[in-house]
Design a protein around this motif. Structure first.
Motif, PDB file in Angstrom:
ATOM      1  N   GLN A 113       0.840  -1.268  -0.107  1.00  0.00           N
ATOM      2  CA  GLN A 113      -0.001  -0.027   0.086  1.00  0.00           C
ATOM      3  C   GLN A 113       0.796   1.286  -0.046  1.00  0.00           C
ATOM      4  N   HIS A 115       1.171   3.533  -1.955  1.00  0.00           N
ATOM      5  CA  HIS A 115       0.520   4.696  -2.493  1.00  0.00           C
ATOM      6  C   HIS A 115      -0.502   5.479  -1.594  1.00  0.00           C
ATOM      7  N   GLU A 116      -0.459   4.691  -0.367  1.00  0.00           N
ATOM      8  CA  GLU A 116      -1.321   5.228   0.682  1.00  0.00           C
ATOM      9  C   GLU A 116      -0.409   5.891   1.712  1.00  0.00           C
ATOM     10  N   GLN A 120       3.500   4.273   2.937  1.00  0.00           N
ATOM     11  CA  GLN A 120       4.684   5.098   3.070  1.00  0.00           C
ATOM     12  C   GLN A 120       5.237   5.042   4.405  1.00  0.00           C
ATOM     13  N   VAL A 147       7.473  12.426  -5.569  1.00  0.00           N
ATOM     14  CA  VAL A 147       6.225  11.915  -5.600  1.00  0.00           C
ATOM     15  C   VAL A 147       5.366  13.376  -5.924  1.00  0.00           C
ATOM     16  N   ASN A 151       2.998  14.079  -9.004  1.00  0.00           N
ATOM     17  CA  ASN A 151       1.761  14.800  -9.099  1.00  0.00           C
ATOM     18  C   ASN A 151       1.362  15.906  -9.850  1.00  0.00           C
ATOM     19  N   TYR A 175       4.473   1.309  -9.874  1.00  0.00           N
ATOM     20  CA  TYR A 175       4.089   2.369  -8.918  1.00  0.00           C
ATOM     21  C   TYR A 175       3.857   3.643  -9.556  1.00  0.00           C
ATOM     22  N   TYR A 178       0.435   4.053 -11.473  1.00  0.00           N
ATOM     23  CA  TYR A 178      -0.889   3.966 -10.532  1.00  0.00           C
ATOM     24  C   TYR A 178      -0.853   5.440 -10.100  1.00  0.00           C
ATOM     25  N   LEU A 179       0.203   6.123  -9.756  1.00  0.00           N
ATOM     26  CA  LEU A 179       0.045   7.567  -9.089  1.00  0.00           C
ATOM     27  C   LEU A 179      -0.417   8.181 -10.260  1.00  0.00           C
ATOM     28  N   GLU A 241      -1.306  -0.841 -14.058  1.00  0.00           N
ATOM     29  CA  GLU A 241      -1.877  -0.163 -12.764  1.00  0.00           C
ATOM     30  C   GLU A 241      -2.293  -1.496 -11.801  1.00  0.00           C
ATOM     31  N   TRP A 244       0.426  -3.168 -10.268  1.00  0.00           N
ATOM     32  CA  TRP A 244       0.925  -2.558  -9.260  1.00  0.00           C
ATOM     33  C   TRP A 244      -0.026  -3.063  -7.900  1.00  0.00           C
TER      34      TRP A 244
END
Length: 348
Positions: A113, A115-116, A120, A147, A151, A175, A178-179, A241, A244
């Motif tokens: 996880q 991406h959460e 991290q 990151v 974004n 990864y 997915y972002l 995605e 991932w």
């Protein structure tokens, strides 16, 4: 006043970033209450988060002042990123094309996880075991910065991801995609391993690169100028995605590249390989009657990496060597402060 700067910096934070930083503070507060994590550690970590808020604000302001870029390149290593920046400069493209890179090795450590915010934090806690304190602070801030840059890429700017055939870069690719899942950018992927083989291998000389960073700026320029790869289709993006998300469900802390796929394996996967290499080196040392019974840890780790068909980095193998010392498999002399300060041998 600094308090006004802090207020302004927090107001400028994107909602996701603000939630992430708040989570990290509350998570550490919980550690103070429920573990042996000390108040001193808490204060030091909060000071680091405090500095991160200012650093992110400064980098965001600098990014706004930069000349508008027309393309973004994303790489997974500082060496490859540096070489590509040099190549772009030689081509007169450095003002129009931006290079973003991670200072990380995605083949090691927790990515569950990631991406959460909690994912991290879990990765950061694991990476703390592998790095010294100074390295870790730079790594953590660098991760947030990268990151944030990804974004912040405008939707109309095309993105090129450079990846070689290794678990690190291939995991990073999935990864990042997915972002970018909610962005409409045109996205291309240049496979550095295959591109190198296509442009530089000869019938009498065959070489397989393990990472993008192995290539020179001149080689990257040739690949860039001759690239004819197509943008990823919506289906291809979705497929990567989903790959991932499957990786992000794994609790393993080591990944290898096998048969064009990322395989999650146990952290001890290479322990026996390291032990066997130590046995070989000790036999060689005894044969030439080396006066010192212990070998430098850097010598052992260098041999392990040099004969490996994967890209892992030396930090992971030193981490595993320390674990094997704790288990009594190896003896050591010196100071475990850093790899250069101690020597090892297999326990007799």
């Amino acid at each position: 006043m600094e308090i006004e700067k802090l207020k302004k910096s927090i107001e400028e934070l994107p909602e996701g970033e603000a939630k992430s930083l708040l989570f990290h503070i509350l998570f550490r507060l919980n550690l103070v209450k429920e573990t042996d994590y000390s108040e001193t550690n808490f204060i030091n970590d909060v000071e680091s988060i405090y500095e991160t808020v200012f650093k992110l604000s400064k980098e965001r302001s600098e990014a706004k002042e930069e000349e508008t870029f027309q393309k973004v390149h994303i790489l997974f290593g500082l060496s490859g990123a540096g070489s590509l920046k040099y190549a772009l400069k030689k081509m007169g493209l450095s003002k129009r094309e931006k290079v973003i890179s991670f200072w990380d090795i995605f083949s090691i450590g927790l990515i569950e996880q990631l991406h959460e915010s909690d994912g991290q934090e879990a990765r950061f806690q694991w990476m703390k075991n592998v790095m010294d304190d100074d390295q870790f602070q730079d790594y953590q801030q660098g991760f947030y910065n990268t990151v944030n840059q990804i974004n912040s890429v405008p939707d109309n700017v095309p993105i090129t991801l450079w990846v070689a055939d290794n678990a690190h870069e291939q995991t990073g690719l999935r990864y990042v995609l997915y972002l970018l899942r909610n962005k409409t950018n045109e996205i291309k992927v240049i496979n550095a391993t295959k591109a190198y083989a296509e442009h530089f291998n000869r019938p009498d000389i065959q070489y397989t690169i393990l990472q993008t960073g192995e290539m020179s700026p001149e080689q990257l320029q040739v690949i860039y100028e001759k690239d004819q790869s197509k943008s990823l289709s919506e289906y291809e993006r979705k497929e990567l995605e989903e790959e991932w998300m499957a990786l992000a469900d794994s609790k393993e802390t080591l990944r290898i590249w096998r048969n064009e796929e990322i395989k999650s394996v146990r952290e001890v996967f290479y322990d026996q390989y390291m032990i066997n290499m130590a046995k070989k080196l000790q036999i060689d040392r005894e044969r030439v009657q080396e006066p010192e019974p212990f070998m430098k840890s850097a010598r052992l780790i260098g041999e392990v990496i040099g004969h490996l068909d994967q890209y892992m980095g030396d930090a992971f193998f030193e981490y595993r060597l320390r674990k094997l010392i704790e288990k009594g498999v190896f003896e050591m002399e010196g100071n475990l402060k850093a790899m250069r300060y101690y020597s090892v041998r297999l326990k007799r």
